[in-house]
Design an enzyme around this catalytic site. Sequence first.
Site, mmCIF file in Angstrom:
data_model
loop_
_atom_site.group_PDB
_atom_site.id
_atom_site.type_symbol
_atom_site.label_atom_id
_atom_site.label_comp_id
_atom_site.label_asym_id
_atom_site.label_seq_id
_atom_site.Cartn_x
_atom_site.Cartn_y
_atom_site.Cartn_z
ATOM 1 N N ILE A 155 5.800 16.410 12.321
ATOM 2 C CA ILE A 155 5.373 17.438 12.514
ATOM 3 C C ILE A 155 3.814 17.146 12.619
ATOM 4 O O ILE A 155 2.812 17.745 13.208
ATOM 5 C CB ILE A 155 5.020 18.466 11.577
ATOM 6 C CG1 ILE A 155 4.136 19.833 11.299
ATOM 7 C CG2 ILE A 155 4.653 18.188 9.516
ATOM 8 C CD1 ILE A 155 4.677 20.598 12.659
ATOM 9 N N LYS B 22 3.174 24.380 5.827
ATOM 10 C CA LYS B 22 4.136 24.956 4.845
ATOM 11 C C LYS B 22 5.441 24.352 5.475
ATOM 12 O O LYS B 22 6.098 23.718 6.097
ATOM 13 C CB LYS B 22 4.215 26.354 6.432
ATOM 14 C CG LYS B 22 4.186 26.241 7.763
ATOM 15 C CD LYS B 22 6.334 26.338 7.555
ATOM 16 C CE LYS B 22 6.864 25.733 8.831
ATOM 17 N NZ LYS B 22 8.114 25.867 9.442
ATOM 18 N N ASP C 208 13.326 27.457 7.101
ATOM 19 C CA ASP C 208 11.669 26.450 7.506
ATOM 20 C C ASP C 208 10.729 27.223 8.410
ATOM 21 O O ASP C 208 10.193 27.330 9.024
ATOM 22 C CB ASP C 208 12.449 25.438 8.178
ATOM 23 C CG ASP C 208 10.850 24.221 8.388
ATOM 24 O OD1 ASP C 208 10.690 23.842 7.126
ATOM 25 O OD2 ASP C 208 10.763 23.963 9.302
#
Length: 310
Positions: free
Chosen positions: A17, A93, A171
């Site tokens: 990410i 997140k 997720d």
Amino acid sequence: MEPADELRLAIIGLGKIARDRHLGAIAGIPGLRLVATADPRSSLTGVPAFPSLEALLASGTGFDAVALCTPSQIRARLAAGALRAGKHVLLEKPPGATVAEIAPLLELARRKGRSLHASWHSRHAPAVEPARSMLASRRIRAVRIEWMEDVRRWHPGQDWIWEPGGLGVFDPGINALSILTRILPQPVFLTGADLLFPGNRSAPIAADLRFTDAHGLDGSAAFDWRPQGPENWTIRVDTEEGSLTIEGGGRRLLEGERLLLEEPKAEYDAIYRHFAALARSGECDVDLAPLVHVADAFLLGRRMLVEDFA
């Protein structure tokens, strides 16, 4: 931090990410500069690299803020360490592995006069705010969410995501919940959930949720990591005035069959612009509503075993 100051950033956790989304956003925004990374197994050419946040802090390297892109299970400890050292903190997140661990971080940030931001990238998709405005005055009857993607494509080799606190299919599913809790004019709450666990994993690979609100909304969500075709990230809201549909995870907005908006997403650019503004003002932005719904799903959910994941 004065408005004209440069915000010097360190990325903690240099995985998929961070490389796919964070690095490009930081590089493209004036006033932001990546000055260090901390990861025990990865580094970037030309950027000072450290094996841990603790090593970075001990090095004396000058920086103002951290972006925590680590697995969620260790994020609270790292955030606390950064805040104690006087750094602003951006949380990928989900903001943590539990709901309760975030409140002490928020208290610490305010005591230190630092910014803490629990980021929800999908809320910055182009269709979200127009949908929120249109739904503000409408009577909503039903919501249907389908959030389907191939875990092997989006989380290759990431064993942590299958462990307790890693959320499994929530997720990606929490992205849908972050949009839902932004666009609806009334809060919703879960009434039931079915959680499908592979026999060899500790987190679900699929989930079906039911939810409502104070007015009797008919709501459902289906999250699934098993499909291997094209992704389906869709939220349909049926109202007395017709339907609104968010497609492509927030890239497209339709009213009935009429396309109202279709734009590329630049979610992480928006996250970092917002984070920089928070750092200038010393304010915090922490909304835990999406994580609360995930926690409620685990509280209410019926556990069902499915085939092992390999």
